[in-house]
Design a protein around this motif. Structure first.
Motif, PDB file in Angstrom:
ATOM      1  N   THR A  42      -1.032 -18.607 -11.079  1.00 28.95           N
ATOM      2  CA  THR A  42      -0.882 -19.958 -11.625  1.00 28.95           C
ATOM      3  C   THR A  42      -1.069 -20.996 -10.527  1.00 28.95           C
ATOM      4  OG1 THR A  42       0.689 -19.063 -13.222  1.00 28.95           O
ATOM      5  CG2 THR A  42       0.634 -21.454 -12.977  1.00 28.95           C
ATOM      6  N   MET A  43      -0.527 -20.707  -9.349  1.00 32.15           N
ATOM      7  CA  MET A  43      -0.714 -21.605  -8.196  1.00 32.15           C
ATOM      8  C   MET A  43      -2.190 -21.807  -7.902  1.00 32.15           C
ATOM      9  SD  MET A  43       1.992 -20.476  -5.249  1.00 32.15           S
ATOM     10  CE  MET A  43       1.222 -21.554  -4.037  1.00 32.15           C
ATOM     11  N   ILE A  44      -2.930 -20.703  -7.877  1.00 33.30           N
ATOM     12  CA  ILE A  44      -4.347 -20.755  -7.504  1.00 33.30           C
ATOM     13  C   ILE A  44      -5.132 -21.631  -8.480  1.00 33.30           C
ATOM     14  CG2 ILE A  44      -6.450 -19.354  -7.362  1.00 33.30           C
ATOM     15  CD1 ILE A  44      -4.596 -17.090  -6.247  1.00 33.30           C
ATOM     16  N   SER A  45      -4.854 -21.496  -9.773  1.00 26.12           N
ATOM     17  CA  SER A  45      -5.580 -22.286 -10.779  1.00 26.12           C
ATOM     18  C   SER A  45      -5.396 -23.784 -10.535  1.00 26.12           C
ATOM     19  CB  SER A  45      -5.086 -21.924 -12.184  1.00 26.12           C
ATOM     20  OG  SER A  45      -5.412 -20.608 -12.503  1.00 26.12           O
ATOM     21  N   SER A  46      -4.135 -24.210 -10.306  1.00 26.94           N
ATOM     22  CA  SER A  46      -3.885 -25.638 -10.095  1.00 26.94           C
ATOM     23  C   SER A  46      -4.396 -26.107  -8.741  1.00 26.94           C
ATOM     24  CB  SER A  46      -2.385 -25.936 -10.229  1.00 26.94           C
ATOM     25  OG  SER A  46      -2.006 -25.943 -11.593  1.00 26.94           O
ATOM     26  N   LEU A  50      -6.895 -29.230  -7.833  1.00 27.07           N
ATOM     27  CA  LEU A  50      -6.528 -30.265  -6.859  1.00 27.07           C
ATOM     28  C   LEU A  50      -7.556 -30.333  -5.736  1.00 27.07           C
ATOM     29  CD1 LEU A  50      -2.669 -29.652  -6.600  1.00 27.07           C
ATOM     30  CD2 LEU A  50      -3.786 -31.683  -7.541  1.00 27.07           C
ATOM     31  N   LYS A  51      -8.044 -29.177  -5.306  1.00 27.81           N
ATOM     32  CA  LYS A  51      -9.031 -29.151  -4.216  1.00 27.81           C
ATOM     33  C   LYS A  51     -10.372 -29.728  -4.657  1.00 27.81           C
ATOM     34  CE  LYS A  51     -11.056 -26.115  -0.742  1.00 27.81           C
ATOM     35  NZ  LYS A  51     -11.024 -27.210   0.245  1.00 27.81           N
ATOM     36  N   LYS A  52     -10.709 -29.521  -5.942  1.00 27.90           N
ATOM     37  CA  LYS A  52     -11.948 -30.106  -6.463  1.00 27.90           C
ATOM     38  C   LYS A  52     -11.905 -31.626  -6.346  1.00 27.90           C
ATOM     39  CE  LYS A  52     -14.461 -30.731 -10.801  1.00 27.90           C
ATOM     40  NZ  LYS A  52     -14.416 -30.523 -12.263  1.00 27.90           N
ATOM     41  N   PRO A 248      -7.193 -22.464 -16.757  1.00 22.12           N
ATOM     42  CA  PRO A 248      -8.543 -22.611 -17.341  1.00 22.12           C
ATOM     43  C   PRO A 248      -9.292 -21.295 -17.504  1.00 22.12           C
ATOM     44  CG  PRO A 248      -8.492 -23.441 -15.087  1.00 22.12           C
ATOM     45  CD  PRO A 248      -7.071 -23.175 -15.473  1.00 22.12           C
ATOM     46  N   GLU A 249      -8.977 -20.282 -16.674  1.00 20.77           N
ATOM     47  CA  GLU A 249      -9.688 -19.018 -16.823  1.00 20.77           C
ATOM     48  C   GLU A 249      -9.383 -18.336 -18.158  1.00 20.77           C
ATOM     49  OE1 GLU A 249      -6.487 -18.178 -13.601  1.00 20.77           O
ATOM     50  OE2 GLU A 249      -7.553 -19.895 -14.437  1.00 20.77           O
ATOM     51  N   ILE A 250      -8.158 -18.542 -18.664  1.00 20.81           N
ATOM     52  CA  ILE A 250      -7.822 -17.973 -19.973  1.00 20.81           C
ATOM     53  C   ILE A 250      -8.511 -18.775 -21.073  1.00 20.81           C
ATOM     54  CG2 ILE A 250      -5.964 -17.323 -21.541  1.00 20.81           C
ATOM     55  CD1 ILE A 250      -4.124 -17.043 -19.155  1.00 20.81           C
ATOM     56  N   ARG A 251      -8.582 -20.094 -20.903  1.00 24.35           N
ATOM     57  CA  ARG A 251      -9.316 -20.925 -21.869  1.00 24.35           C
ATOM     58  C   ARG A 251     -10.779 -20.505 -21.925  1.00 24.35           C
ATOM     59  NH1 ARG A 251      -5.971 -23.456 -25.385  1.00 24.35           N
ATOM     60  NH2 ARG A 251      -4.035 -23.814 -24.247  1.00 24.35           N
ATOM     61  N   GLN A 275     -13.888 -26.277 -18.447  1.00 26.29           N
ATOM     62  CA  GLN A 275     -14.842 -26.875 -17.509  1.00 26.29           C
ATOM     63  C   GLN A 275     -14.154 -27.629 -16.375  1.00 26.29           C
ATOM     64  OE1 GLN A 275     -17.271 -30.198 -18.891  1.00 26.29           O
ATOM     65  NE2 GLN A 275     -15.869 -30.518 -20.590  1.00 26.29           N
ATOM     66  N   ASN A 276     -12.843 -27.847 -16.475  1.00 30.49           N
ATOM     67  CA  ASN A 276     -12.111 -28.481 -15.378  1.00 30.49           C
ATOM     68  C   ASN A 276     -11.927 -27.543 -14.195  1.00 30.49           C
ATOM     69  OD1 ASN A 276     -11.555 -31.055 -16.662  1.00 30.49           O
ATOM     70  ND2 ASN A 276     -10.185 -29.946 -18.024  1.00 30.49           N
ATOM     71  N   SER A 277     -12.162 -26.259 -14.422  1.00 24.63           N
ATOM     72  CA  SER A 277     -12.062 -25.280 -13.341  1.00 24.63           C
ATOM     73  C   SER A 277     -13.402 -25.186 -12.610  1.00 24.63           C
ATOM     74  CB  SER A 277     -11.696 -23.913 -13.914  1.00 24.63           C
ATOM     75  OG  SER A 277     -11.944 -22.893 -12.966  1.00 24.63           O
ATOM     76  N   PRO A 278     -13.428 -25.411 -11.299  1.00 23.71           N
ATOM     77  CA  PRO A 278     -14.704 -25.303 -10.555  1.00 23.71           C
ATOM     78  C   PRO A 278     -15.375 -23.950 -10.747  1.00 23.71           C
ATOM     79  CG  PRO A 278     -12.991 -26.280  -9.183  1.00 23.71           C
ATOM     80  CD  PRO A 278     -12.309 -25.809 -10.425  1.00 23.71           C
ATOM     81  N   LYS A 279     -14.578 -22.892 -10.848  1.00 28.26           N
ATOM     82  CA  LYS A 279     -15.122 -21.542 -10.986  1.00 28.26           C
ATOM     83  C   LYS A 279     -15.862 -21.357 -12.302  1.00 28.26           C
ATOM     84  CE  LYS A 279     -13.697 -16.682 -11.008  1.00 28.26           C
ATOM     85  NZ  LYS A 279     -12.560 -15.744 -10.884  1.00 28.26           N
TER      86      LYS A 279
END
Length: 368
Positions: A42-46, A50-52, A248-251, A275-279
């Motif tokens: 969960t930390m990594i996703s947020s 934030l890094k994006k 977002p990976e689950i979405r 799409q908010n996830s850079p990955k």
């Protein structure tokens, strides 16, 4: 957070992010609460989101590397810190942090290799076995399980190890034993963990696929199991998306599963969040374009593919698919010259991609 009500803090943050998926305050609360609760995924996703928004923030990069360490992903943690150290050669604190991460990664890899080297030596030293015996993959996996289960006896709160053992049982197609371990982890851990939930879903999918493979193509039994599998996995993914609304990976996974069963409207909602996830951004835009095409909204489909291509450099498989889909939109819009132009750009680098040969030849024969 100050009152150490971390689950409550995450709940409030998730409400904020449901309305504003890129809210930096909401993601910061998620990061701090997840760190306290030991939820590295969960930390990594947020942190990625934030890094994006703040790509040059060194502290965020170090936090991301630390979260990857918590998850046991030492190689990626080392890679991230190496890049940060390279662009900040005059920062002694950062250089030392990179050296520390690299040292930990080396130790981890050394332990991993030593474990299996020891295993090989133990088997090789078995006088009862022929000296020229070559172990099968199944024997190697069974030996690996034996070592891990011995270790678990001394680390009975190491739930990650329990999950790793279950995954090996899945590789062995011993699904009953795998689910015994997953049941134990869920019962003893008593804390929601998205990585464990995903591993369990993957085990169910592997079991379904194994069972499906027992029947010939087109048989009623096979088709029935395929439908049961798709229904089960979609239901499971919906539940995980509700349980972890900020991931977002689950979405993205939910969007893929909805797209496969033709639920374009609901899939659009999932991909818009993902799409908010850079990955997952480029793949989400690609799927959004295809969803809009299914609904006949060609101008909106065109916009998604163009946005994705603006962010895509190398002409790899992903870019070929984006260009192909873009050309198909032009076809539907009655713009054959633009369509042919894009089909030709794929033809020039990969003549075997889908039906691009027929597309280009048809364009020339029609005098486009």
């Amino acid at each position: 957070i100050a009152r150490k009500n971390y689950l409550g803090a995450m709940s409030h943050a998730e409400k904020i992010l449901s309305a504003d998926p890129e809210n930096s305050v909401g993601h910061r609360v998620i990061v701090n609460a997840s760190q306290a609760l030991n939820y590295p995924q969960t930390m990594i996703s947020s942190l990625q989101i934030l890094k994006k928004a703040n790509p040059d923030d060194k502290d965020l990069t170090k936090e991301l590397a630390a979260a990857l360490e918590m998850l046991g992903n030492w190689d990626q943690a080392e890679e991230i810190m190496a890049k940060l150290a390279k662009v900040n050669p005059d920062d002694p604190v950062l250089q030392q942090a990179y050296k520390d991460t690299a040292a930990k990664a080396t130790i981890y890899r050394g332990r991993y290799e030593a474990t299996f080297k020891k295993d090989e030596e133990r088997v090789a030293g078995d006088d009862s076995a022929p000296s020229n015996k070559i172990r099968t993959a199944e024997e190697a996996l069974n030996d690996r399980i034996n070592l891990m289960e011995e270790r678990l006896q001394n680390e009975q709160e190491n739930y990650k190890l329990g999950v790793d053992i279950a995954k090996v049982y899945v590789e062995l197609k011993d699904f009953d034993r795998a689910f015994e371990y997953y049941d134990w982890v869920q019962r003893e851990n008593q804390v929601s963990d998205s990585t464990i939930d995903k591993a369990i879903a993957d085990a169910h999918e592997a079991k379904f696929n194994h069972d499906i493979g027992q029947f010939p193509e087109g048989s009623p039994e096979r088709e029935g199991l395929e439908a049961e599998r798709d229904e089960f996995l979609l239901r499971d993914c919906r539940e995980r998306a509700d349980r972890y609304p900020t991931m977002p990976e689950i979405r993205f996974e939910l969007g893929e599963r909805l797209f496969r069963v033709g639920e374009a409207n609901e899939a659009i909602q999932a991909f818009q969040r993902a799409q908010n996830s850079p990955k997952h951004r480029l793949e989400s835009l690609n799927y959004l374009g295809q969803c809009f095409m299914q609904r006949g909204l060609y101008d909106m489909a065109l916009s998604q593919f163009e946005k994705a291509l603006e962010e895509k450099g190398v002409f790899d498989e992903q870019k070929k698919e984006l260009v192909y889909n873009l050309a198909c939109v032009y076809e539907h819009q009655g713009r054959p010259q633009e369509a042919l132009h894009h089909f030709k750009s794929i033809y020039e680098v990969d003549i075997q991609f889908r039906d691009v040969v027929q597309k280009v030849e048809a364009g020339y024969s029609e005098g486009t």
